[in-house]
Design a protein around this motif. Structure first.
Motif, PDB file in Angstrom:
ATOM      1  N   LYS A   1       0.903  -1.090  -0.058  1.00 18.14           N
ATOM      2  CA  LYS A   1       0.068   0.014   0.003  1.00 18.14           C
ATOM      3  C   LYS A   1       1.005   1.236  -0.102  1.00 18.14           C
ATOM      4  O   LYS A   1       0.383   2.349  -0.690  1.00 18.14           O
ATOM      5  N   SER A   2       2.268   1.172   0.508  1.00 14.10           N
ATOM      6  CA  SER A   2       2.692   2.462   0.747  1.00 14.10           C
ATOM      7  C   SER A   2       3.705   2.541  -0.441  1.00 14.10           C
ATOM      8  O   SER A   2       4.030   3.924  -0.681  1.00 14.10           O
ATOM      9  N   LYS A   3       3.239   1.905  -1.516  1.00 15.45           N
ATOM     10  CA  LYS A   3       4.074   2.015  -2.839  1.00 15.45           C
ATOM     11  C   LYS A   3       3.101   2.173  -3.724  1.00 15.45           C
ATOM     12  O   LYS A   3       3.303   1.996  -5.087  1.00 15.45           O
ATOM     13  N   PHE A   4       1.650   2.480  -3.604  1.00 16.92           N
ATOM     14  CA  PHE A   4       0.540   2.386  -4.455  1.00 16.92           C
ATOM     15  C   PHE A   4       0.051   3.655  -4.274  1.00 16.92           C
ATOM     16  O   PHE A   4      -0.475   4.303  -3.459  1.00 16.92           O
ATOM     17  N   LEU A   5       0.243   4.562  -5.668  1.00 16.20           N
ATOM     18  CA  LEU A   5      -0.545   5.872  -5.713  1.00 16.20           C
ATOM     19  C   LEU A   5      -1.863   5.691  -6.355  1.00 16.20           C
ATOM     20  O   LEU A   5      -1.752   5.421  -7.578  1.00 16.20           O
TER      21      LEU A   5
ATOM     22  N   GLU B   1      -7.011  10.852  -1.377  1.00 12.87           N
ATOM     23  CA  GLU B   1      -5.711  10.727  -0.849  1.00 12.87           C
ATOM     24  C   GLU B   1      -4.695  10.800  -1.902  1.00 12.87           C
ATOM     25  O   GLU B   1      -3.634  11.567  -1.737  1.00 12.87           O
TER      26      GLU B   1
ATOM     27  N   GLU C   1      -4.377  14.417  -3.662  1.00 16.67           N
ATOM     28  CA  GLU C   1      -3.702  14.999  -2.703  1.00 16.67           C
ATOM     29  C   GLU C   1      -2.358  15.010  -2.851  1.00 16.67           C
ATOM     30  O   GLU C   1      -1.613  16.005  -2.820  1.00 16.67           O
ATOM     31  N   ILE C   2      -1.885  13.830  -2.725  1.00 17.25           N
ATOM     32  CA  ILE C   2      -0.537  13.770  -2.815  1.00 17.25           C
ATOM     33  C   ILE C   2       0.244  14.430  -4.227  1.00 17.25           C
ATOM     34  O   ILE C   2       1.081  14.900  -4.492  1.00 17.25           O
TER      35      ILE C   2
ATOM     36  N   TYR D   1       0.072  17.990  -4.648  1.00 18.83           N
ATOM     37  CA  TYR D   1       1.091  18.499  -3.560  1.00 18.83           C
ATOM     38  C   TYR D   1       2.476  18.497  -4.447  1.00 18.83           C
ATOM     39  O   TYR D   1       3.098  19.586  -4.491  1.00 18.83           O
ATOM     40  N   LEU D   2       2.717  17.300  -5.032  1.00 17.86           N
ATOM     41  CA  LEU D   2       3.803  17.155  -5.731  1.00 17.86           C
ATOM     42  C   LEU D   2       3.727  18.192  -6.807  1.00 17.86           C
ATOM     43  O   LEU D   2       5.111  18.936  -7.061  1.00 17.86           O
TER      44      LEU D   2
ATOM     45  N   LYS E   1       4.819  21.488  -5.997  1.00 18.75           N
ATOM     46  CA  LYS E   1       6.200  21.701  -5.374  1.00 18.75           C
ATOM     47  C   LYS E   1       6.907  21.986  -6.841  1.00 18.75           C
ATOM     48  O   LYS E   1       7.971  22.848  -6.815  1.00 18.75           O
ATOM     49  N   PHE E   2       6.724  21.149  -7.605  1.00 16.47           N
ATOM     50  CA  PHE E   2       7.455  21.471  -9.148  1.00 16.47           C
ATOM     51  C   PHE E   2       7.200  22.873  -9.626  1.00 16.47           C
ATOM     52  O   PHE E   2       8.094  23.701 -10.004  1.00 16.47           O
TER      53      PHE E   2
ATOM     54  N   ILE F   1       5.642  14.192 -14.139  1.00 17.66           N
ATOM     55  CA  ILE F   1       5.796  14.330 -12.681  1.00 17.66           C
ATOM     56  C   ILE F   1       5.906  13.106 -11.735  1.00 17.66           C
ATOM     57  O   ILE F   1       6.815  13.059 -10.955  1.00 17.66           O
TER      58      ILE F   1
ATOM     59  N   LEU G   1       9.864   9.602  -4.054  1.00 16.39           N
ATOM     60  CA  LEU G   1       8.557   8.912  -3.695  1.00 16.39           C
ATOM     61  C   LEU G   1       8.911   7.549  -4.461  1.00 16.39           C
ATOM     62  O   LEU G   1       9.243   7.406  -5.557  1.00 16.39           O
TER      63      LEU G   1
ATOM     64  N   ILE H   1       7.216   5.006  -5.755  1.00 14.91           N
ATOM     65  CA  ILE H   1       5.851   4.394  -6.384  1.00 14.91           C
ATOM     66  C   ILE H   1       6.210   3.257  -7.235  1.00 14.91           C
ATOM     67  O   ILE H   1       6.900   3.290  -8.384  1.00 14.91           O
TER      68      ILE H   1
END
Lengths: 99, 191
Positions: free
Chosen positions: B85-89, B95, B98-99, B102-103, B106-107, B128, B138, B140
């Motif tokens: 789950k932590s490597k799944f965008l 949610e 939102e990531i 944000y990313l 930033k760019f 991106i 990240l 991903i």
């Protein structure tokens, strides 16, 4: 994946990376950039906008007088906006309201 | 570690199946891909993923330059994609969006702070994601998103909409997330 879990890592990267590094990475992907001339850019923040004499909330962004390109992020109150409202002259409104 | 399993469907030339079954999928690197580099699968979401994979295989068979089909028979390959789950965008959720936002911001903030702006064109979402992966901030492995994809009728009649008609995932390194045992033919036919 949640933002709270990755935000620090993203922030850390962007805190240390240079503008040129980012530009170069995009250029390597085929993007082309141009310089913004400060003489022609008016940065605006928290400016009152009016449409047909009614207040339109707050805007943030910039107006480029050289190209007339207007990048303004407007938080609009939908009920105040006519369906076919034309914001082509929004930069003139900004001038007249002292931005 | 919290693993999730996604069933994906990939439509392609039937001649490719044997190699894929033996050696796994070979990820493509492309600038125009919607979710960054990787192998793309249709998955359960806004429409039937098997039908979408079949339609994609048929549409992809046509070569506009030569006016001919590049292959005559297609397969829809089914595979299980396993990812932490932590490597799944997941860009089909707030949610995930939102990531990404944000990313993206930033760019953009960085570029604007250098008093630069794009001369022509627009930013590509996949770039991106690729840059986040390339710069190791990240991790991903799999990205999921809803997209409007043009199949044969949409290409012939040049039909464009913004509302998504498919849900897809991109698997960046298939050898990490896909066991070849799970790779099988779901459907096959003539284009």
């Amino acid at each position: 994946m949640k933002l709270i879990d990755v935000k620090d890592k993203i922030d850390a990267y962007f805190d240390k990376v240079s503008v040129q590094e980012i530009i170069t990475q995009f250029e390597e992907l085929g993007y082309e950039f141009e310089d913004l001339n400060d003489d022609y850019i008016l940065h605006v923040s928290k400016v009152e906008l009016y449409f047909q004499e009614k207040p339109l909330s707050v805007v943030e962004g910039y107006v480029d007088y050289q190209t007339n390109k207007t990048d303004i992020f407007i938080s609009l109150t939908p009920l105040l906006i006519a369906p076919n409202a034309d914001f082509g002259n929004v930069h003139e409104n900004l001038i007249s309201y002292g931005a | 570690m919290s693993l999730i399993t996604i069933i994906g469907f990939h439509g392609t030339n039937s001649l490719h199946f044997k190699d894929i079954k033996t050696n796994n999928f070979n990820p493509s690197l492309g600038d125009v891909h919607w979710l960054g580099d990787g192998i793309y699968f249709f998955v359960e979401g806004v429409s039937d993923p098997v039908q979408n994979a079949e339609n994609w295989a048929k549409a992809s068979a046509w070569n506009n330059n030569t006016g001919n089909y590049t292959y005559q028979s297609y397969v829809v390959i089914k595979a299980e994609i396993v990812v932490d789950k932590s490597k799944f965008l997941d860009l089909t959720t707030l949610e995930g969006i939102e990531i990404f936002n944000y990313l993206r911001n930033k760019f953009v903030e960085k570029i604007v702070s250098g008093k630069k702006r794009l001369k022509i064109g627009q930013f590509n979402d996949g770039h991106i994601i690729n840059l986040a992966r390339k710069n190791n901030f990240l991790d991903i492995e799999v990205v999921k998103g809803n997209f409007y994809i043009k199949f044969t009728p949409e290409r012939i009649y040049d039909i464009n909409f913004r509302t998504p008609n498919c849900t897809i995932i991109a698997v960046n390194s298939p050898k990490i997330n896909i066991n070849t045992i799970t790779i099988n033919i779901e459907k096959e036919g003539e284009v």
